[in-house]
Design a protein around this motif. Sequence first.
Motif, PDB file in Angstrom:
ATOM      1  N   PRO A 123      20.493  81.092 119.710  1.00 44.22           N
ATOM      2  CA  PRO A 123      19.336  81.691 120.396  1.00 44.22           C
ATOM      3  C   PRO A 123      18.042  80.972 120.051  1.00 44.22           C
ATOM      4  O   PRO A 123      17.968  80.207 119.087  1.00 44.22           O
ATOM      5  CB  PRO A 123      19.326  83.129 119.867  1.00 44.22           C
ATOM      6  N   LYS A 124      17.027  81.243 120.840  1.00 45.37           N
ATOM      7  CA  LYS A 124      15.711  80.655 120.637  1.00 45.37           C
ATOM      8  C   LYS A 124      15.122  81.088 119.291  1.00 45.37           C
ATOM      9  O   LYS A 124      15.262  82.255 118.893  1.00 45.37           O
ATOM     10  CB  LYS A 124      14.777  81.101 121.769  1.00 45.37           C
ATOM     11  N   VAL A 125      14.476  80.153 118.604  1.00 46.37           N
ATOM     12  CA  VAL A 125      13.709  80.510 117.413  1.00 46.37           C
ATOM     13  C   VAL A 125      12.406  81.131 117.897  1.00 46.37           C
ATOM     14  O   VAL A 125      11.648  80.521 118.648  1.00 46.37           O
ATOM     15  CB  VAL A 125      13.436  79.274 116.535  1.00 46.37           C
ATOM     16  N   LEU A 126      12.150  82.354 117.482  1.00 41.10           N
ATOM     17  CA  LEU A 126      11.035  83.128 118.028  1.00 41.10           C
ATOM     18  C   LEU A 126       9.688  82.687 117.467  1.00 41.10           C
ATOM     19  O   LEU A 126       9.562  82.397 116.270  1.00 41.10           O
ATOM     20  CB  LEU A 126      11.269  84.614 117.761  1.00 41.10           C
ATOM     21  N   ALA A 127       8.693  82.647 118.355  1.00 41.87           N
ATOM     22  CA  ALA A 127       7.337  82.233 117.992  1.00 41.87           C
ATOM     23  C   ALA A 127       6.350  83.279 118.501  1.00 41.87           C
ATOM     24  O   ALA A 127       6.739  84.307 119.064  1.00 41.87           O
ATOM     25  CB  ALA A 127       7.038  80.859 118.580  1.00 41.87           C
ATOM     26  N   GLU A 128       5.062  83.021 118.305  1.00 39.72           N
ATOM     27  CA  GLU A 128       4.038  83.999 118.696  1.00 39.72           C
ATOM     28  C   GLU A 128       4.082  84.322 120.191  1.00 39.72           C
ATOM     29  O   GLU A 128       3.777  85.436 120.598  1.00 39.72           O
ATOM     30  CB  GLU A 128       2.651  83.483 118.306  1.00 39.72           C
ATOM     31  N   GLU A 129       4.487  83.354 120.995  1.00 38.31           N
ATOM     32  CA  GLU A 129       4.572  83.579 122.441  1.00 38.31           C
ATOM     33  C   GLU A 129       5.605  84.644 122.809  1.00 38.31           C
ATOM     34  O   GLU A 129       5.591  85.169 123.922  1.00 38.31           O
ATOM     35  CB  GLU A 129       4.928  82.269 123.151  1.00 38.31           C
ATOM     36  N   ASP A 130       6.485  84.955 121.869  1.00 38.60           N
ATOM     37  CA  ASP A 130       7.551  85.927 122.133  1.00 38.60           C
ATOM     38  C   ASP A 130       7.193  87.337 121.682  1.00 38.60           C
ATOM     39  O   ASP A 130       7.965  88.275 121.916  1.00 38.60           O
ATOM     40  CB  ASP A 130       8.835  85.493 121.413  1.00 38.60           C
ATOM     41  N   LEU A 131       6.053  87.511 121.027  1.00 36.41           N
ATOM     42  CA  LEU A 131       5.728  88.798 120.408  1.00 36.41           C
ATOM     43  C   LEU A 131       5.686  89.951 121.410  1.00 36.41           C
ATOM     44  O   LEU A 131       6.250  91.023 121.155  1.00 36.41           O
ATOM     45  CB  LEU A 131       4.398  88.702 119.658  1.00 36.41           C
ATOM     46  N   GLU A 132       5.047  89.747 122.548  1.00 31.14           N
ATOM     47  CA  GLU A 132       4.933  90.852 123.522  1.00 31.14           C
ATOM     48  C   GLU A 132       6.302  91.307 124.010  1.00 31.14           C
ATOM     49  O   GLU A 132       6.556  92.507 124.146  1.00 31.14           O
ATOM     50  CB  GLU A 132       4.061  90.416 124.707  1.00 31.14           C
ATOM     51  N   ARG A 133       7.186  90.355 124.272  1.00 28.68           N
ATOM     52  CA  ARG A 133       8.533  90.713 124.724  1.00 28.68           C
ATOM     53  C   ARG A 133       9.310  91.424 123.622  1.00 28.68           C
ATOM     54  O   ARG A 133      10.073  92.356 123.896  1.00 28.68           O
ATOM     55  CB  ARG A 133       9.289  89.459 125.201  1.00 28.68           C
ATOM     56  N   MET A 134       9.100  91.004 122.384  1.00 23.67           N
ATOM     57  CA  MET A 134       9.761  91.674 121.256  1.00 23.67           C
ATOM     58  C   MET A 134       9.353  93.134 121.192  1.00 23.67           C
ATOM     59  O   MET A 134      10.189  94.021 121.087  1.00 23.67           O
ATOM     60  CB  MET A 134       9.386  90.975 119.940  1.00 23.67           C
ATOM     61  N   TRP A 135       8.016  93.379 121.249  1.00 31.79           N
ATOM     62  CA  TRP A 135       7.532  94.766 121.144  1.00 31.79           C
ATOM     63  C   TRP A 135       8.003  95.595 122.334  1.00 31.79           C
ATOM     64  O   TRP A 135       8.377  96.758 122.183  1.00 31.79           O
ATOM     65  CB  TRP A 135       6.007  94.807 121.065  1.00 31.79           C
ATOM     66  N   ALA A 136       7.992  94.997 123.514  1.00 32.06           N
ATOM     67  CA  ALA A 136       8.386  95.729 124.719  1.00 32.06           C
ATOM     68  C   ALA A 136       9.861  96.099 124.699  1.00 32.06           C
ATOM     69  O   ALA A 136      10.274  97.042 125.368  1.00 32.06           O
ATOM     70  CB  ALA A 136       8.073  94.899 125.961  1.00 32.06           C
TER      71      ALA A 136
END
Length: 285
Positions: free
Chosen positions: A241-254
Amino acid sequence: MKIAHLILAHAAPAQLSKLISALEYRDAWFFVHLDRKADIEAFSFLKGRERVMLIPDRVDVGWGAYSIVEATLRGFRTIVNSGIDFDYLNLLSGADYPLQSPSDIHDFFARNTGKNFMEYYSVRNEWTEAIPRLTEYHLTDYNFPGKYLVQKWMNRLLPTRSMPEGLEPVGRSQWMSLTLDAVRYVLEYLDGHPMVTKFFKLTWAPDEIIFQTILYNSPFRSSLVNDNLRYIDWSKGQASPKVLAEEDLERMWASGKLFARKFDLARFPEVLGEVDRKIQDHHYK
């Protein structure tokens, strides 16, 4: 609500320490399996930490091999034999991280007592790309000269493999949160069905199928929830899977999930800092 976090790790001691700190709670224990290839001295800090135990007799884990199942099972047995009356076993990798506070995580499992959370899709009907894992012979767990040539001829000359014990195969993600009763059932089932172990030793990435299949074909089927409670981004279509970065934060919270993976503290330290701040802000509102 006592939770045993079983963490499979092979590197990044600082990230593992941060993961444990993020999940510390009065009713949380940590059981860590370190890959035998890992330098145990780099993880010596674990020995002095409260409610943290190292799994003895470490396994040399290979990607896609049965060895990761063996490492997980040794963790299962250590937790079951600990003498602590756990409610849940939560399987994590060292690259995971919580998206909620420890108290919220414990409250979630308290509200859902008796449910087992895992991804389970029918291999025959939904997750059909996994069919060759089960019908062909894979020597991933073995290491000898010419093994791929042997594997090739096995698949040419031997009959197509079929599931043992009439099991209906299901699976997907290996990461899951199980009741201790379900964990005990898995251990007892494998102890009593050696042909199942033998079958999965010739299966590619059996960790994504074996546990789900055993529980799906058991009295625990009615307790299964088809949700592993993890945010994982497979959008790049790669083997990992993708290594998560700051650009992914909104999708993580959602996502509303309890955990996410995978993270890399060395490459993207700021993202875990943002996660910590968000959890703290939410917790103290």
